[in-house]
Design a protein around this motif. Sequence first.
Motif, PDB file in Angstrom:
ATOM      1  N   SER A 145       8.829  -3.593  -8.082  1.00 27.83           N
ATOM      2  CA  SER A 145      10.253  -3.914  -8.317  1.00 27.83           C
ATOM      3  C   SER A 145      10.727  -4.015  -6.965  1.00 27.83           C
ATOM      4  O   SER A 145      10.196  -3.690  -5.822  1.00 27.83           O
ATOM      5  N   ARG A 146      12.158  -4.146  -6.719  1.00 29.92           N
ATOM      6  CA  ARG A 146      12.877  -4.435  -5.645  1.00 29.92           C
ATOM      7  C   ARG A 146      12.548  -3.304  -4.483  1.00 29.92           C
ATOM      8  O   ARG A 146      12.166  -3.702  -3.358  1.00 29.92           O
ATOM      9  N   TYR A 147      12.546  -1.973  -4.801  1.00 31.61           N
ATOM     10  CA  TYR A 147      12.563  -1.076  -3.806  1.00 31.61           C
ATOM     11  C   TYR A 147      11.229  -0.202  -3.940  1.00 31.61           C
ATOM     12  O   TYR A 147      10.839   0.676  -3.271  1.00 31.61           O
ATOM     13  N   CYS A 148      10.243  -0.766  -4.840  1.00 33.95           N
ATOM     14  CA  CYS A 148       9.007  -0.236  -5.144  1.00 33.95           C
ATOM     15  C   CYS A 148       7.857  -1.108  -5.244  1.00 33.95           C
ATOM     16  O   CYS A 148       7.569  -1.734  -6.440  1.00 33.95           O
ATOM     17  N   GLU A 149       7.450  -1.746  -3.895  1.00 35.41           N
ATOM     18  CA  GLU A 149       6.380  -2.771  -3.958  1.00 35.41           C
ATOM     19  C   GLU A 149       5.028  -2.296  -4.177  1.00 35.41           C
ATOM     20  O   GLU A 149       4.153  -2.297  -3.217  1.00 35.41           O
ATOM     21  N   SER A 150       5.008  -1.800  -5.383  1.00 36.88           N
ATOM     22  CA  SER A 150       3.452  -1.187  -5.646  1.00 36.88           C
ATOM     23  C   SER A 150       2.241  -2.314  -5.317  1.00 36.88           C
ATOM     24  O   SER A 150       1.349  -1.606  -5.011  1.00 36.88           O
ATOM     25  N   ASP A 151       2.378  -3.508  -5.297  1.00 39.45           N
ATOM     26  CA  ASP A 151       1.434  -4.358  -4.838  1.00 39.45           C
ATOM     27  C   ASP A 151       0.951  -4.219  -3.561  1.00 39.45           C
ATOM     28  O   ASP A 151      -0.070  -4.771  -3.240  1.00 39.45           O
ATOM     29  N   ARG A 152       1.873  -3.590  -2.918  1.00 35.58           N
ATOM     30  CA  ARG A 152       1.430  -3.344  -1.331  1.00 35.58           C
ATOM     31  C   ARG A 152       0.900  -2.262  -0.935  1.00 35.58           C
ATOM     32  O   ARG A 152       0.444  -1.820   0.193  1.00 35.58           O
ATOM     33  N   PHE A 153       0.702  -1.259  -2.043  1.00 33.79           N
ATOM     34  CA  PHE A 153      -0.051   0.021  -1.784  1.00 33.79           C
ATOM     35  C   PHE A 153      -1.191   0.388  -2.562  1.00 33.79           C
ATOM     36  O   PHE A 153      -1.613   1.405  -2.441  1.00 33.79           O
ATOM     37  N   THR A 154      -1.918  -0.688  -3.023  1.00 32.59           N
ATOM     38  CA  THR A 154      -3.050  -0.518  -3.684  1.00 32.59           C
ATOM     39  C   THR A 154      -4.331   0.060  -2.986  1.00 32.59           C
ATOM     40  O   THR A 154      -4.738   1.397  -3.317  1.00 32.59           O
ATOM     41  N   GLN A 155      -4.430  -0.347  -1.655  1.00 36.01           N
ATOM     42  CA  GLN A 155      -5.375   0.251  -0.876  1.00 36.01           C
ATOM     43  C   GLN A 155      -5.011   1.741  -0.196  1.00 36.01           C
ATOM     44  O   GLN A 155      -5.919   2.515  -0.377  1.00 36.01           O
ATOM     45  N   MET A 156      -3.702   1.807   0.060  1.00 31.18           N
ATOM     46  CA  MET A 156      -3.349   3.002   0.475  1.00 31.18           C
ATOM     47  C   MET A 156      -3.402   4.374  -0.842  1.00 31.18           C
ATOM     48  O   MET A 156      -3.869   5.332  -0.362  1.00 31.18           O
ATOM     49  N   ALA A 157      -2.959   3.855  -1.621  1.00 34.58           N
ATOM     50  CA  ALA A 157      -2.853   4.879  -2.899  1.00 34.58           C
ATOM     51  C   ALA A 157      -4.475   5.413  -3.204  1.00 34.58           C
ATOM     52  O   ALA A 157      -4.474   6.349  -3.601  1.00 34.58           O
ATOM     53  N   SER A 158      -5.241   4.235  -3.233  1.00 39.30           N
ATOM     54  CA  SER A 158      -6.616   4.449  -3.666  1.00 39.30           C
ATOM     55  C   SER A 158      -7.294   5.569  -2.518  1.00 39.30           C
ATOM     56  O   SER A 158      -8.215   6.463  -2.807  1.00 39.30           O
ATOM     57  N   SER A 159      -6.949   5.370  -1.323  1.00 39.00           N
ATOM     58  CA  SER A 159      -7.268   6.229  -0.311  1.00 39.00           C
ATOM     59  C   SER A 159      -6.995   7.572  -0.431  1.00 39.00           C
ATOM     60  O   SER A 159      -7.608   8.439  -0.255  1.00 39.00           O
ATOM     61  N   LEU A 160      -5.624   7.716  -0.864  1.00 38.45           N
ATOM     62  CA  LEU A 160      -4.989   9.040  -0.877  1.00 38.45           C
ATOM     63  C   LEU A 160      -5.599   9.933  -2.057  1.00 38.45           C
ATOM     64  O   LEU A 160      -5.802  10.957  -1.910  1.00 38.45           O
ATOM     65  N   VAL A 161      -6.167   9.309  -3.096  1.00 41.31           N
ATOM     66  CA  VAL A 161      -6.599   9.806  -4.190  1.00 41.31           C
ATOM     67  C   VAL A 161      -7.940   9.883  -4.308  1.00 41.31           C
ATOM     68  O   VAL A 161      -8.548  10.128  -5.481  1.00 41.31           O
ATOM     69  N   GLU A 162      -8.868   9.478  -3.406  1.00 45.33           N
ATOM     70  CA  GLU A 162     -10.058   9.573  -3.548  1.00 45.33           C
ATOM     71  C   GLU A 162     -10.766  10.851  -3.827  1.00 45.33           C
ATOM     72  O   GLU A 162     -10.390  11.783  -3.226  1.00 45.33           O
ATOM     73  N   GLY A 163     -11.611  10.664  -4.752  1.00 46.38           N
ATOM     74  CA  GLY A 163     -12.054  11.780  -5.470  1.00 46.38           C
ATOM     75  C   GLY A 163     -11.316  12.809  -6.200  1.00 46.38           C
ATOM     76  O   GLY A 163     -11.742  13.890  -6.911  1.00 46.38           O
ATOM     77  N   VAL A 164     -10.078  12.457  -6.617  1.00 42.49           N
ATOM     78  CA  VAL A 164      -9.095  13.047  -7.431  1.00 42.49           C
ATOM     79  C   VAL A 164      -9.316  12.658  -8.868  1.00 42.49           C
ATOM     80  O   VAL A 164      -9.501  11.385  -9.079  1.00 42.49           O
ATOM     81  N   SER A 165      -9.369  13.497  -9.743  1.00 37.97           N
ATOM     82  CA  SER A 165      -9.194  13.132 -11.372  1.00 37.97           C
ATOM     83  C   SER A 165      -8.170  12.352 -11.703  1.00 37.97           C
ATOM     84  O   SER A 165      -7.171  12.489 -11.270  1.00 37.97           O
ATOM     85  N   PRO A 166      -8.404  10.965 -12.260  1.00 37.81           N
ATOM     86  CA  PRO A 166      -7.509  10.154 -12.586  1.00 37.81           C
ATOM     87  C   PRO A 166      -6.363  10.578 -13.558  1.00 37.81           C
ATOM     88  O   PRO A 166      -6.806  11.605 -14.372  1.00 37.81           O
ATOM     89  N   GLY A 167      -5.034  10.461 -13.276  1.00 35.43           N
ATOM     90  CA  GLY A 167      -3.951  11.008 -14.183  1.00 35.43           C
ATOM     91  C   GLY A 167      -2.983  11.755 -13.338  1.00 35.43           C
ATOM     92  O   GLY A 167      -2.590  11.437 -12.306  1.00 35.43           O
ATOM     93  N   TYR A 168      -2.691  13.030 -13.851  1.00 35.87           N
ATOM     94  CA  TYR A 168      -1.666  14.099 -13.311  1.00 35.87           C
ATOM     95  C   TYR A 168      -1.858  14.392 -11.990  1.00 35.87           C
ATOM     96  O   TYR A 168      -1.210  14.336 -10.951  1.00 35.87           O
ATOM     97  N   ASP A 169      -3.430  14.550 -11.532  1.00 40.20           N
ATOM     98  CA  ASP A 169      -3.658  15.198 -10.274  1.00 40.20           C
ATOM     99  C   ASP A 169      -3.511  14.136  -9.540  1.00 40.20           C
ATOM    100  O   ASP A 169      -3.214  14.481  -8.150  1.00 40.20           O
ATOM    101  N   GLN A 170      -3.719  12.862  -9.659  1.00 45.65           N
ATOM    102  CA  GLN A 170      -3.456  11.721  -8.730  1.00 45.65           C
ATOM    103  C   GLN A 170      -2.123  11.744  -8.364  1.00 45.65           C
ATOM    104  O   GLN A 170      -1.714  11.536  -6.914  1.00 45.65           O
ATOM    105  N   CYS A 171      -1.071  11.713  -8.875  1.00 45.70           N
ATOM    106  CA  CYS A 171       0.248  12.085  -8.851  1.00 45.70           C
ATOM    107  C   CYS A 171       0.706  13.065  -7.758  1.00 45.70           C
ATOM    108  O   CYS A 171       1.570  12.944  -7.002  1.00 45.70           O
ATOM    109  N   GLN A 172       0.043  14.195  -8.389  1.00 42.46           N
ATOM    110  CA  GLN A 172       0.361  15.304  -7.373  1.00 42.46           C
ATOM    111  C   GLN A 172      -0.186  15.054  -6.099  1.00 42.46           C
ATOM    112  O   GLN A 172       0.343  15.838  -5.161  1.00 42.46           O
ATOM    113  N   LYS A 173      -1.304  14.498  -5.862  1.00 41.84           N
ATOM    114  CA  LYS A 173      -1.877  14.287  -4.400  1.00 41.84           C
ATOM    115  C   LYS A 173      -0.893  13.228  -3.767  1.00 41.84           C
ATOM    116  O   LYS A 173      -0.694  13.529  -2.520  1.00 41.84           O
TER     117      LYS A 173
END
Length: 265
Positions: free
Chosen positions: A106-134
Amino acid sequence: MWLHASCLLEFNIPVNTPFLLMLRPRSGSQQWVGREQYVLNPGVSAIEFTDPFGNLCQRLVAPAGSFSVQTSFDIQVADASDASPGAPFMPVEQLPEETLPFLLPSRYCESDRFTQMASSLVEGVSPGYDQCQKIVEYIRTNIKYAPGEGQEIISACEVNQKPQAVCRDMAHLGIACCRALSIPSRLVVGYLETLQPMDLHAWFEAYVGGRWYTFDPTQDNLKGGRVAIAYGRDAADVAVYTQFGDPVDLLSMNVSVEQISPPVY
């Protein structure tokens, strides 16, 4: 807990000006409105409608001169925000249709530009709530919460380059990263009883484990006492007021929230 909350907006209007307002909370699973007052001064006719995200919106034409909008309400909210470590990721094909708009950039949340960064941040974390918390932990660690410092709305990409930000912009970054992991995420604007200095507040919700959960990068511990006024894809959807035409002066904005005893009506 029961809260009494109010918001007073005072304007100087140069010419008759159309407004859209988004200041009324609605009752739902997390809050119940017991009593409400909505005052326009001078009094003008207003039409209320519900936007595509379920928000209660009012449209009106403010007359030239001094104009104010005051809302107040008693509302029952949760003492503590729900947390559910381990709540699972929901595959996109199993998501309810109403959550799908909150997967897209969306206009202020360009999620298509964060795929690599987000995947790196949550590496090894259980998918779901724990990823959000990370993701929240990353934002809180790397960006200082600076209330009152950000008048201009900036996007998640811009926020990620700054050492400090306001609640709205920190929420934008959290939303963008969650959506990059195919987790529906939405911006929430409302009140937080313990907020200092007092103002309207913004946080985000993510859909995991079959429901929406609250996440707030500005808080060390997830606090309750929250009143949601509006939900949207980002700040473009949840402005508490939008005026059209010649600029108007917002002279003051006063917000108050206090805990009260359960009212008797």
